[in-house]
Design a protein around this motif. Sequence first.
Motif, PDB file in Angstrom:
ATOM      1  N   LEU A 613       0.827  -1.213   0.000  1.00 38.74           N
ATOM      2  CA  LEU A 613       0.000   0.000   0.000  1.00 38.74           C
ATOM      3  C   LEU A 613       0.859   1.260   0.000  1.00 38.74           C
ATOM      4  CD1 LEU A 613      -2.891  -0.965   2.467  1.00 38.74           C
ATOM      5  CD2 LEU A 613      -3.104  -0.454   0.034  1.00 38.74           C
ATOM      6  N   SER A 614       1.935   1.224   0.766  1.00 38.51           N
ATOM      7  CA  SER A 614       2.797   2.422   0.807  1.00 38.51           C
ATOM      8  C   SER A 614       3.454   2.659  -0.540  1.00 38.51           C
ATOM      9  CB  SER A 614       3.854   2.263   1.907  1.00 38.51           C
ATOM     10  OG  SER A 614       4.771   1.223   1.581  1.00 38.51           O
ATOM     11  N   TRP A 615       3.843   1.609  -1.237  1.00 36.06           N
ATOM     12  CA  TRP A 615       4.461   1.768  -2.557  1.00 36.06           C
ATOM     13  C   TRP A 615       3.448   2.253  -3.583  1.00 36.06           C
ATOM     14  CZ3 TRP A 615       7.350  -3.603  -2.575  1.00 36.06           C
ATOM     15  CH2 TRP A 615       8.461  -3.520  -1.722  1.00 36.06           C
ATOM     16  N   VAL A 616       2.245   1.716  -3.557  1.00 29.43           N
ATOM     17  CA  VAL A 616       1.223   2.123  -4.522  1.00 29.43           C
ATOM     18  C   VAL A 616       0.841   3.584  -4.322  1.00 29.43           C
ATOM     19  CG1 VAL A 616      -1.198   1.807  -5.177  1.00 29.43           C
ATOM     20  CG2 VAL A 616       0.282  -0.182  -4.918  1.00 29.43           C
ATOM     21  N   ASN A 617       0.721   4.015  -3.093  1.00 27.93           N
ATOM     22  CA  ASN A 617       0.213   5.354  -2.798  1.00 27.93           C
ATOM     23  C   ASN A 617       1.276   6.449  -2.885  1.00 27.93           C
ATOM     24  OD1 ASN A 617      -2.449   4.500  -2.307  1.00 27.93           O
ATOM     25  ND2 ASN A 617      -1.930   3.903  -0.211  1.00 27.93           N
ATOM     26  N   ASP A 618       2.551   6.092  -2.927  1.00 30.89           N
ATOM     27  CA  ASP A 618       3.625   7.087  -2.992  1.00 30.89           C
ATOM     28  C   ASP A 618       3.885   7.424  -4.461  1.00 30.89           C
ATOM     29  OD1 ASP A 618       5.870   8.651  -2.862  1.00 30.89           O
ATOM     30  OD2 ASP A 618       6.989   7.317  -1.525  1.00 30.89           O
ATOM     31  N   GLU A 619       3.421   8.585  -4.887  1.00 26.07           N
ATOM     32  CA  GLU A 619       3.541   8.972  -6.287  1.00 26.07           C
ATOM     33  C   GLU A 619       4.974   9.262  -6.706  1.00 26.07           C
ATOM     34  OE1 GLU A 619       0.875  12.161  -7.063  1.00 26.07           O
ATOM     35  OE2 GLU A 619      -0.914  11.024  -6.527  1.00 26.07           O
ATOM     36  N   SER A 620       5.884   9.377  -5.750  1.00 25.25           N
ATOM     37  CA  SER A 620       7.286   9.607  -6.103  1.00 25.25           C
ATOM     38  C   SER A 620       7.990   8.315  -6.509  1.00 25.25           C
ATOM     39  CB  SER A 620       8.032  10.249  -4.925  1.00 25.25           C
ATOM     40  OG  SER A 620       8.101   9.337  -3.811  1.00 25.25           O
ATOM     41  N   ASN A 621       7.356   7.185  -6.245  1.00 23.94           N
ATOM     42  CA  ASN A 621       7.939   5.906  -6.637  1.00 23.94           C
ATOM     43  C   ASN A 621       7.865   5.725  -8.151  1.00 23.94           C
ATOM     44  OD1 ASN A 621       8.698   4.914  -4.099  1.00 23.94           O
ATOM     45  ND2 ASN A 621       6.630   4.147  -3.684  1.00 23.94           N
ATOM     46  N   SER A 622       8.712   4.877  -8.672  1.00 29.57           N
ATOM     47  CA  SER A 622       8.672   4.588 -10.109  1.00 29.57           C
ATOM     48  C   SER A 622       7.378   3.865 -10.455  1.00 29.57           C
ATOM     49  CB  SER A 622       9.861   3.713 -10.505  1.00 29.57           C
ATOM     50  OG  SER A 622       9.750   2.411  -9.926  1.00 29.57           O
ATOM     51  N   GLU A 623       6.962   3.997 -11.708  1.00 27.25           N
ATOM     52  CA  GLU A 623       5.753   3.301 -12.156  1.00 27.25           C
ATOM     53  C   GLU A 623       5.914   1.788 -12.008  1.00 27.25           C
ATOM     54  OE1 GLU A 623       4.417   4.377 -16.021  1.00 27.25           O
ATOM     55  OE2 GLU A 623       4.301   6.524 -15.575  1.00 27.25           O
ATOM     56  N   ARG A 624       7.136   1.305 -12.235  1.00 30.27           N
ATOM     57  CA  ARG A 624       7.364  -0.135 -12.146  1.00 30.27           C
ATOM     58  C   ARG A 624       7.153  -0.627 -10.720  1.00 30.27           C
ATOM     59  NH1 ARG A 624      12.628  -1.974 -14.821  1.00 30.27           N
ATOM     60  NH2 ARG A 624      11.275  -2.135 -16.651  1.00 30.27           N
ATOM     61  N   LEU A 625       7.663   0.086  -9.724  1.00 29.91           N
ATOM     62  CA  LEU A 625       7.497  -0.328  -8.335  1.00 29.91           C
ATOM     63  C   LEU A 625       6.027  -0.267  -7.934  1.00 29.91           C
ATOM     64  CD1 LEU A 625       8.649  -1.231  -5.643  1.00 29.91           C
ATOM     65  CD2 LEU A 625       9.072   1.179  -5.079  1.00 29.91           C
ATOM     66  N   ARG A 626       5.324   0.789  -8.345  1.00 30.44           N
ATOM     67  CA  ARG A 626       3.913   0.906  -8.017  1.00 30.44           C
ATOM     68  C   ARG A 626       3.099  -0.199  -8.691  1.00 30.44           C
ATOM     69  NH1 ARG A 626       1.755   6.855  -8.889  1.00 30.44           N
ATOM     70  NH2 ARG A 626       0.086   6.050  -7.532  1.00 30.44           N
ATOM     71  N   GLY A 627       3.461  -0.500  -9.947  1.00 29.11           N
ATOM     72  CA  GLY A 627       2.760  -1.572 -10.645  1.00 29.11           C
ATOM     73  C   GLY A 627       3.005  -2.916 -10.002  1.00 29.11           C
ATOM     74  N   ALA A 628       4.246  -3.177  -9.590  1.00 30.50           N
ATOM     75  CA  ALA A 628       4.559  -4.441  -8.925  1.00 30.50           C
ATOM     76  C   ALA A 628       3.768  -4.572  -7.628  1.00 30.50           C
ATOM     77  CB  ALA A 628       6.058  -4.531  -8.651  1.00 30.50           C
ATOM     78  N   ALA A 629       3.712  -3.499  -6.858  1.00 32.66           N
ATOM     79  CA  ALA A 629       2.962  -3.537  -5.604  1.00 32.66           C
ATOM     80  C   ALA A 629       1.470  -3.754  -5.856  1.00 32.66           C
ATOM     81  CB  ALA A 629       3.177  -2.240  -4.839  1.00 32.66           C
ATOM     82  N   ALA A 630       0.971  -3.152  -6.927  1.00 29.24           N
ATOM     83  CA  ALA A 630      -0.451  -3.314  -7.253  1.00 29.24           C
ATOM     84  C   ALA A 630      -0.787  -4.766  -7.555  1.00 29.24           C
ATOM     85  CB  ALA A 630      -0.826  -2.414  -8.431  1.00 29.24           C
ATOM     86  N   THR A 631       0.001  -5.399  -8.435  1.00 30.58           N
ATOM     87  CA  THR A 631      -0.297  -6.800  -8.755  1.00 30.58           C
ATOM     88  C   THR A 631      -0.082  -7.689  -7.540  1.00 30.58           C
ATOM     89  OG1 THR A 631       0.081  -8.563 -10.352  1.00 30.58           O
ATOM     90  CG2 THR A 631       2.018  -7.392  -9.629  1.00 30.58           C
TER      91      THR A 631
END
Length: 894
Positions: A613-631
């Motif tokens: 959740l912290s990775w998905v919600n942190d917009e400063s993270n890379s799209e790849r990290l947010r996408g990985a956390a989402a899946t």
Amino acid sequence: MDVATHLRRAVKNRARYSSKDMLSEQTPQHIVIVGGPGSGKTTLLSMLTRMLAAANIADASAKMPVLLRVRDLSVSGGESLTSDIVRDAQRWLDLQIERSFIDDLFASGQGLLIVDGVDEAQSASSRNELLAKIDLFAGKYERATIVVSSRIVGYDPRVLDRSFEHYELAPFSEQQVREVLAGALSSGPVHRGAAANDLDSEKLAKRIVADPRLSTLAETPLLLSIVVRIIMERGTVDRLPRERHSLYDTAVDMMLSEWDAQRGIETAEWPSNLDHGEIRQALETVAYRIHAGQLKHDSTSAIESATLEYELTAALEALGTVDAHRARGHARNLLRYAVVRAGLLVESGPGYFAFCHRVMQEHLAACAISARAHGLSATEPIVQHLAENGLHTPEWRNVNLLLLSMQRGDRAQRVIGYALDAGSAHEEWLHRDLLIVGEVMGESPALVSDLTDEFVTRVIKRVLAVCTSDRLEAGYMTAQAASRVLRSWRDTPMADLARQSLRDSADDRTRAEQFCAEALVGDVNLARDALVEIIVSSSAEIADPAALAVRDLDVDLHCGPTQIESLLDSISPRAVERDSEDQYFRLPYTTAELVGFFASGGPSREKVRQAYLSWVNDESNSERLRGAAATGLGWLGENSIEVRQSLIRMVLDQQISAGSRSWPAYALHRLGGGEAEVVEAMLAILSGEAPILCGWAQSYLSTYATRSPEVVARLQVLAADGDLPTLPWVLAASVRLSGLKPGQIEQLESIAASDGSMSRRVGAIETLIQCAETTADWRCSTAQRLVEALTPLLIEAPTGEAPKDEALDDAWQGMGALGSLRVSSPEARDLCLRFFRHGSEHMRMAATYGIGGLPADAPVFSAIAAMLNTDEAVGRVRGGLVDALHRVLSAESS
């Protein structure tokens, strides 16, 4: 995408549902239940039918079940499934039902259609025809609930992929084994000599589950019921046979004689003028002829009583030991006994009979084939059968496995040797002959003792060579089949030999694949720790396929908090390790999925959830990290408000690329539920988004939301805009309710023929194929126009250079659509070959998507073989071509 991958993605991923939970997810539902032989499909559907019928009797407003057994169903070409139901109700039940009654029943939502045993259709063409009818039935009666069952082998999920949710029957748990044993031992007669402790259900269950020889038998209802029956008769588990064919043999013998005789029961139905051997041979002969379709052209199971009596008579006369003048009377007595007392044959309808379970028919058919070979070396009848019917034909595969596993002595060496060197089509790439022999050797350890050491060693080394080769090159389907063979070797002498062979030749193998093999036949904990270390510490080129391999081994590996934490900590660094444009780099996503799966039921769940959740919600993270956390959240399986809101925010964030937003869309689809806020987000996507998102949105709405009048109304408003970029997916989402209207079909045909957007063009083609009746002429003309539209991409992407993202997407989507049209024209094949000759690996992969969908004819096989024999067929391109071969062969058999 190959059939096996379709099915693996379609089946509910690794979550256990009770039948009640399965049916209560949403109403109405479209469900397909798949499972192996004897896994309980028919039992489950019969139970559901009885339960629903009882509820309907008590409450007239409850759903009314309509059960169709495919073994008894006379599917009539050109007519609807509704007509088939009416005709079969009159045929089997002698009920004069008006078609209007069936229309009203299912249109009102009160009807629940249950179709049992799609795989038991007479032929591949009739099976596909039946699936198409079920699909049209689902589209016509939007409020009807439909439940379909089939064996996995021979079932193609693509016909019902869009609107049906797939479930796979899980093996019995230890608690379920205990419950079955307790119920049986408390209600049935027990062997007189059995000690009380020997038949204590708690101790028996623990012993069965702990004993590898018995635990595999206890996983399916059919085998467990046979195990229980033998235990009750013999008072011990020590006399249970190891092999399936021996277990079936014991069950047949008990049903025919011992079951009544050992209880001191004498019956008037017993055919006293026939000995046990004569009865067995007659039934084996008839079972073979039924299975081969020699008695009735449209059935391989249900046979008219007069025909069955005639065949039993002929079989008894052929023995030469039965008086021909009295054979008919003996046959009549045998039929009566097999039905009334033994239960081996059952009446499936007025005047029609079938074997009590298809597995019993298959076993007796295998016995009949084996019995034709007299003497230790007389293998010709067996070889002739294998040559005529094929080793790998879905209708015969289970028969062949049983047939091969029951061979002994010199005949075993000859028959198994023939199978290993049968030279089936494209064996050098698919290894199907090798792998079926490996499966037989795991199935029957007694058989292995009759084979020479040299032969056994040869098989082990060749199977391990396939298992431990780079799975990207070997092809997904081949790697999965090889893993199944290693699983079958567990707790047999083959496992010890395989472990030794692995260690003797470790330097010849990739580290990841070697430890995958070790996990299947060796030290699971050692393999797990080594694989986790490879994923965490090795270079991306090594770690990426290792993570994919571990995901395929999730049923064999159990990661604890230490391993989960190590994998979790590796995701963030991996997410920035490579350039984001690398289309193939999936390591962060696969690792996140692994962590989600392994943590889903353990103490690490909350820690993983908070990290994701912290990775998905942190917009400063890379799209790849947010996408990985989402899946990863999708695989973790927690459908909470906080999780949904985080995923929705990301999927609607226009500042993120469509490819990255597809991961939260996939996660929401995986979580399911149909909550209002998710439905709203999916409708927003369909208002004008990228195709990669529209696919998930359409699938989500079709599955969870299109029964809502409000949702349907909004989809209809969107569909009214003929220029809407997402029109094909909007129509696909709503089509299950009322079908495509003529005007909509014309719209989609126009888009498919000449639209300037390749994504819209492909979406229109897929919607028409899935949701409308398309003609051969339309498919041919559409394929030709698609070839013309794809050809310029070869010019736009110079040889040796990777095409731009948009062109690459067009190439992959367009070639996939070309394959789905299934038109084997010279132009289509030539385009696939031209794509394959392109210097870019991306374009060559696109070629594998196209060629693998074409019909199974000689030119297509030749084209794929020609590609595989070139220097360009390396790495994942080679694996893609091997999977393409599997897909084409699957289409040929199904």
